[in-house]
Write a protein that holds these residues in place. Sequence first.
Motif, short mmCIF file in Angstrom:
data_model
loop_
_atom_site.label_atom_id
_atom_site.label_comp_id
_atom_site.label_asym_id
_atom_site.label_seq_id
_atom_site.Cartn_x
_atom_site.Cartn_y
_atom_site.Cartn_z
N GLN A 155 0.84 -1.21 0.00
CA GLN A 155 0.00 0.00 0.00
C GLN A 155 0.87 1.26 0.00
O GLN A 155 0.57 2.22 -0.70
N ARG A 156 1.95 1.24 0.78
CA ARG A 156 2.87 2.37 0.83
C ARG A 156 3.52 2.58 -0.55
O ARG A 156 3.65 3.72 -1.03
N ILE A 157 3.89 1.51 -1.20
CA ILE A 157 4.51 1.60 -2.53
C ILE A 157 3.52 2.20 -3.53
O ILE A 157 3.89 3.05 -4.35
N CYS A 158 2.27 1.78 -3.45
CA CYS A 158 1.25 2.28 -4.38
C CYS A 158 1.00 3.78 -4.24
O CYS A 158 0.55 4.42 -5.19
N THR A 159 1.30 4.34 -3.09
CA THR A 159 1.12 5.79 -2.90
C THR A 159 2.42 6.56 -3.05
O THR A 159 2.42 7.78 -2.98
N ASP A 160 3.51 5.87 -3.28
CA ASP A 160 4.81 6.50 -3.46
C ASP A 160 4.84 7.19 -4.83
O ASP A 160 4.60 6.53 -5.85
N PRO A 161 5.12 8.48 -4.89
CA PRO A 161 5.09 9.19 -6.17
C PRO A 161 6.18 8.76 -7.16
O PRO A 161 6.13 9.15 -8.33
N ARG A 162 7.11 7.93 -6.73
CA ARG A 162 8.15 7.44 -7.65
C ARG A 162 7.67 6.23 -8.44
O ARG A 162 8.36 5.77 -9.34
N HIS A 163 6.50 5.70 -8.08
CA HIS A 163 5.90 4.55 -8.77
C HIS A 163 4.57 4.98 -9.38
O HIS A 163 3.85 5.81 -8.83
N LYS A 164 4.23 4.36 -10.51
CA LYS A 164 2.89 4.52 -11.07
C LYS A 164 2.49 3.20 -11.71
O LYS A 164 3.34 2.36 -12.05
N ASN A 165 1.19 3.02 -11.85
CA ASN A 165 0.63 1.84 -12.50
C ASN A 165 1.08 0.52 -11.86
O ASN A 165 1.33 -0.46 -12.56
N ALA A 166 1.15 0.49 -10.54
CA ALA A 166 1.53 -0.74 -9.85
C ALA A 166 0.50 -1.84 -10.16
O ALA A 166 -0.70 -1.58 -10.17
N LYS A 167 1.00 -3.02 -10.43
CA LYS A 167 0.15 -4.15 -10.78
C LYS A 167 0.69 -5.40 -10.09
O LYS A 167 1.88 -5.71 -10.21
N ILE A 168 -0.18 -6.10 -9.38
CA ILE A 168 0.22 -7.36 -8.75
C ILE A 168 0.33 -8.42 -9.83
O ILE A 168 -0.62 -8.64 -10.59
N LEU A 169 1.48 -9.08 -9.89
CA LEU A 169 1.72 -10.13 -10.87
C LEU A 169 1.49 -11.51 -10.27
O LEU A 169 1.15 -12.45 -10.99
N LEU A 170 1.71 -11.63 -8.97
CA LEU A 170 1.63 -12.92 -8.30
C LEU A 170 1.43 -12.66 -6.82
O LEU A 170 2.02 -11.73 -6.27
N LYS A 171 0.60 -13.44 -6.18
CA LYS A 171 0.47 -13.34 -4.74
C LYS A 171 -0.06 -14.64 -4.19
O LYS A 171 -0.75 -15.38 -4.87
N GLY A 172 0.31 -14.93 -2.95
CA GLY A 172 -0.20 -16.12 -2.32
C GLY A 172 0.51 -16.42 -1.03
O GLY A 172 1.51 -15.80 -0.68
N PHE A 173 -0.03 -17.40 -0.32
CA PHE A 173 0.61 -17.87 0.90
C PHE A 173 1.77 -18.78 0.51
O PHE A 173 1.76 -19.40 -0.55
N THR A 174 2.77 -18.85 1.34
CA THR A 174 3.93 -19.69 1.08
C THR A 174 4.42 -20.29 2.38
O THR A 174 4.15 -19.76 3.46
N LYS A 175 5.14 -21.38 2.28
CA LYS A 175 5.67 -22.04 3.47
C LYS A 175 7.08 -21.57 3.80
O LYS A 175 7.53 -21.71 4.93
#
Length: 173
Positions: A71-91
Amino acid sequence: MEDLVRLVYASEATFSGNSAAQGIELEVGRILSESRRNNARAQVGGVLYYGNGYFFQCLEGERDAVVQTYQRICTDPRHKNAKILLKGFTKRRLFQDWSMKYLPAEKNLRDFLAQHGLSEFSPFSYDREMVGRLLIFFQQTKESGELAEHSTEHSPAATSTPTKPGWRRLFNR
């Protein structure tokens, strides 16, 4: 750790970067400094790659900490068009010892991309399999310091699901 998650995203830089031959881009250096400080405190780790005007980052850690970091990255003005490519739980973490490792543009990555029929770094166009292969490449580069065999046998993409942004649903069980 019960709620260990992995989130991989891409974003576009809002600044003009210099070439790798000139060293690390100033804004990328600032992002790394802040990330390492914040991530160590939140026990979030991962890897960051910046190339061709794009960020590619894997965040690993406790679910709430990773969501807050993203969420912090998405509001950082040095980034735009953030898109999640992969997400999930991991061991387990792929990048256990890294609060935020930066991998500079290097010949090995160009070779890796060429092996997969890609001429330039363009993470928004990667499918789940390619994202998983790239994570394995970064992990193996970390471990060996060199280009290693790239197997998808234990691909991080195998148990992750791409999503649309939505903070409440980001990591639903």
